[in-house]
Scaffold this active site. Structure first.
Site, PDB file in Angstrom:
ATOM      1  CE  LYS A 187      -1.671   2.755   2.988  1.00 52.99           C
ATOM      2  NZ  LYS A 187      -1.741   4.030   2.449  1.00 52.99           N
ATOM      3  N   GLY A 240       7.242   4.677   8.550  1.00 57.81           N
ATOM      4  CA  GLY A 240       6.175   5.703   9.011  1.00 57.81           C
ATOM      5  C   GLY A 240       6.233   6.422  10.287  1.00 57.81           C
ATOM      6  CB  SER A 241       4.278   8.502  12.183  1.00 58.09           C
ATOM      7  OG  SER A 241       2.900   7.876  12.111  1.00 58.09           O
ATOM      8  N   GLY A 245       3.101   2.935  13.835  1.00 63.58           N
ATOM      9  CA  GLY A 245       3.857   1.905  14.189  1.00 63.58           C
ATOM     10  C   GLY A 245       3.101   1.154  15.120  1.00 63.58           C
ATOM     11  CD  GLU A 263      12.977   3.720   8.915  1.00 61.44           C
ATOM     12  OE1 GLU A 263      12.649   4.484   9.833  1.00 61.44           O
ATOM     13  OE2 GLU A 263      12.945   3.947   7.763  1.00 61.44           O
ATOM     14  CB  CYS A 298      13.447   7.795   8.581  1.00 60.06           C
ATOM     15  SG  CYS A 298      14.449   6.966   7.402  1.00 60.06           S
ATOM     16  CD  GLU A 395      10.495  11.493  12.304  1.00 61.28           C
ATOM     17  OE1 GLU A 395       9.533  10.879  12.466  1.00 61.28           O
ATOM     18  OE2 GLU A 395      11.739  10.853  11.840  1.00 61.28           O
TER      19      GLU A 395
END
Ligand code: NAD
Ligand code: MN
Length: 495
Positions: A187, A240-241, A245, A263, A298, A395
Site C-alpha cells: 500500500k 512511517g510514524s 507503528g 522503521e 527518517c 521528530e
C-alpha cells in the site's frame, strides 16, 4: 486499462501517462473510492487515483495467496532473479519518466529523483535478485539423526510505505520479500501514489506471474488498516510514524499475530568534535544530514552537538551554507530544497518552529514560509536549545535543526541518548579512539563517522529503541522474510 490512464504534461513539457488504478493480479482495477494527488509545489491536482477499501484489499491478498501456493513459493531462485533483474532493467529504461513522476508528486528536486530515488529501486532489485538462489540453511550434527534447516518464505507479505522516498521504500518492501519466495501486497502513501503505479505496469511487462506483486493505493486508516488486520497476511513491513507503528503492532496482536517489522524515524544526533581537520567538509555533510529531502528523512541529523572549542566557527559556516541553498522549483537544476509534502506537514513543521520560539530557543536562520504557493519552508536553525524542549525531543520531519554545545565524550553521550529514538547517529572527529569509542557507545542502528546519509543496499538499516524493529537492506533483511524449519531424519537408529 485505458479507463485509468490520465495524460499529464509536466511544467517542463514531459508527457506522462499516469495509471490511476489498483494493480491486483496483474490487472488494473477500480477501487472503492478515489484520492486526488497533488503537486506540493502549487497544490494543484495532478491525478485522481483509486482508493482501495476492504473489499479490494481482500482481492489483492487473495491474489497474492493464490500466487504463493500456486507456484511462487516453490519457484526456483534462478527464475525469481531473472524476473527481478528484468524489472530493474525496465526501471532503468524508464528512469527519466519515473524521476519526473516522483518529483511531480513529491516535490523533491528532479536531480535527487534521478540520482537517489530511481537508483534505489534499481539497486535494491538487483542486489536482492542476487540472493534469490543463495537462500539456504545448515546441516546440524545430532545423535544418529540427520538434522538440517531450511529457510522458507512466510507467505503473503504486506508493505505499508511513506511519502518521503516513495519508490525507494516500495523497493525496500518488494525486493527482499519476493527474492525469498513470498508474494506481496504493497500500500503506497495516499500523498504519493503515482511512481508505484508506474512501477506496477513494469511488473506486468517484466512477466511476473499474476498476484506475486500487487500494488494498491489508498488511505491509511482504511486500506492500511485492512492490510494490517488481514488474517491471510503473514507479515507486515511498515515505514512511517511512531504513532502508526504502534497501531500496526496492535492490529497484528488483534488479528493473526502476523510478523511485524517497523522503521519509525528518529531524532538522530550529529556529533562534531573540535579536532576535525576540515571544517568545511563537516559542514557539508551536516547540512546534507538535515536539509536533504527538505528534512523529510527518517535518519535526518536533526540534533547537532558541537564541542565548545569549535562551536562558534561551526555555527557561522553552517548558517552560511544553509542560507545559500536555493529553495524553490524542484525542476530547476540548481534547486537544493523543494516543498514539504502537504499542507498538513507544512503546518506541523511551522507549529514546531513556533514552539521552538515560544520555549525560548533562538531562531538563528529561517523560520518562515517561502513564497505564497506550495509548501516551501526556509532552512531553519535553532540555537540556545535545552534538552527537554519539544524541538529537541520530537521528530519534526522538516528543514529544522537544533544546534547545541558539549564538553566531552561523557557529556555528549548523555545528550545524544536523551531521546526515545535510535535510528542513526554521526561522529565527526580525526581522533580514531574517539571515533571507535563513540561508535561502539551510541544507541543507534547506523553510526556514520565523518560522513552522513550513506545508505547502501548491502549494509543493514534499522532502528534501536523506538525507531523500530528488524533490519532492511543486506543479508540481515532476509531473516525478516523467511522462517526456519528444522528437519530431523532418523538414520538407522530405530530406538
Ligand atoms: P503515517 O505514519 O501516518 O503514514 C505512513 C503510512 O502509513 C502511509 O502509507 C499511511 O497511509 C499509512 N497509515 C496511516 N494510518 C494507518 C493505519 N491506521 N493503519 C495502517 N496504515 C496506516 O505518516 P504521516 O502522517 O504521513 O507523517 C507523519 C509523521 O510521520 C511525519 O511528520 C514523520 O515524523 C513521520 N514519518 C516518518 C517516516 C519515516 O521514514 N520513518 C516517513 C513518513 C513519516
Ligand atoms: Mn502528491
Amino acid at each position: 486499462m485505458s479507463n485509468f490512464v490520465t495524460e499529464y504534461t509536466t511544467p517542463s513539457g514531459f508527457k506522462l501517462n499516469l495509471n490511476t488504478a489498483l494493480f491486483i493480479n496483474n490487472e488494473f482495477v477500480a477501487g472503492g473510492s478515489t484520492i486526488d494527488t497533488i503537486n506540493p509545489v502549487n497544490g494543484e491536482v495532478i491525478a485522481t487515483v483509486q482508493a482501495a477499501e476492504k473489499e479490494q484489499v481482500d482481492l489483492a491478498v487473495e491474489a497474492a495467496e493464490k500466487a504463493f501456493y500456486g507456484g511462487w513459493k516453490k519457484s526456483t531462485g534462478r527464475e525469481r532473479a531473472r524476473l527481478m533483474n528484468k524489472l530493474a532493467d525496465l526501471c532503468e529504461r524508464d528512469a527519466e519518466e519515473l524521476a519526473q513522476i516522483e518529483t511531480l508528486d513529491n516535490g523533491k528536486p528532479l536531480t535527487n529523483s534521478r540520482m537517489v530515488d530511481v537508483q534505489i529501486i534499481v539497486t535494491q532489485l538487483r542486489y536482492f535478485a542476487g540472493w534469490c538462489d543463495k537462500i539456504h540453511g545448515k546441516v546440524i550434527e545430532t545423535e544418529g539423526k540427520l538434522s538440517y534447516t531450511v529457510h522458507e518464505p512466510i507467505g503473503v507479505c504486506g508493505g505499508i510505505i511513506p511519502w518521503n522516498l516513495p519508490m525507494g521504500m516500495l523497493s525496500w518492501k518488494i525486493a527482499p520479500a519476493v527474492a525469498t519466495g513470498n508474494t506481496v501486497v504493497i500500500k503506497t502513501s495516499e500523498l504519493t501514489p503515482l511512481s508505484a503505479i508506474k512501477v506496477a505496469a513494469l511488473v506486468k511487462e517484466a512477466g511476473f506471474p499474476p498476484g506475486v506483486i500487487n500494488i494498491i493505493t489508498g488511505y491509511g486508516h482504511i486500506t492500511g488498516d485492512a492490510l494490517a488486520r488481514h488474517m491471510k497476511v503473514s507479515k507486515i513491513a511498515f515505514t512511517g510514524s511512531l504513532a502508526i507503528g504502534r497501531q500496526i503492532m496492535r492490529a497484528s496482536a488483534d488479528s493473526n499475530l502476523k510478523k511485524v517489522t517497523l522503521e519509525l524515524g528518529g531524532k538522530s544526533p550529529n556529533i562534531v568534535f573540535d579536532d576535525v581537520e576540515n571544517l568545511d567538509e563537516v559542514v557539508f555533510w551536516s547540512r546534507m544530514g538535515i536539509f536533504f529531502n527538505a528534512g523529510q528523512a527518517c535518519c535526518a541529523g536533526s540534533r547537532i552537538f558541537v564541542q565548545e572549542g569549535i562551536y562558534d566557527k561551526f555555527v557561522e559556516k553552517f548558517k552560511a551554507l544553509a542560507a545559500s541553498g536555493k529553495v524553490g522549483d524542484p525542476l530547476e537544476a540548481d534547486t537544493f530544497q523543494g516543498p514539504q509534502i502537504s499542507q498538513r506537514q507544512f503546518d506541523r513543521v511551522m507549529d514546531y518552529i513556533k514552539a521552538g520560539k515560544e520555549e525560548g530557543a533562538t531562531c538563528l536562520l529561517g523560520g518562515n514560509r517561502v513564497g505564497d504557493t506550495g509548501y516551501f519552508i526556509e532552512p531553519t536553525i535553532f540555537t540556545d536549545v535545552t534538552p527537554k524542549m519539544k524541538i529537541m525531543q520530537e521528530e519534526i520531519f522538516g528543514p529544522v535543526v537544533c544546534i547545541s554545545k558539549f564538553t566531552d565524550i561523557d557529556d555528549v553521550v548523555k545528550k545524544a541518548h536523551d531521546t526515545i529514538y535510535g535510528l542513526a547517529a554521526a561522529v565527526f572527529t580525526s581522533n580514531i579512539t574517539r571515533a571507535v569509542t563513540l561508535s561502539n557507545e551510541l544507541e543507534a542502528g547506523t553510526v556514520w563517522v565523518n560522513c552522513y546519509n550513506i545508505i547502501n543496499e548491502n549494509s543493514p538499516f534499522g532502528g534501536y529503541k523506538q525507531s523500530g524493529q528488524g533490519r532492511e537492506n543486506s543479508e540481515y533483511a532476509l531473516a525478516n522474510y523467511t522462517q526456519v524449519k528444522a528437519i530431523k531424519i532418523n538414520v538407522g537408529n530405530p530406538l
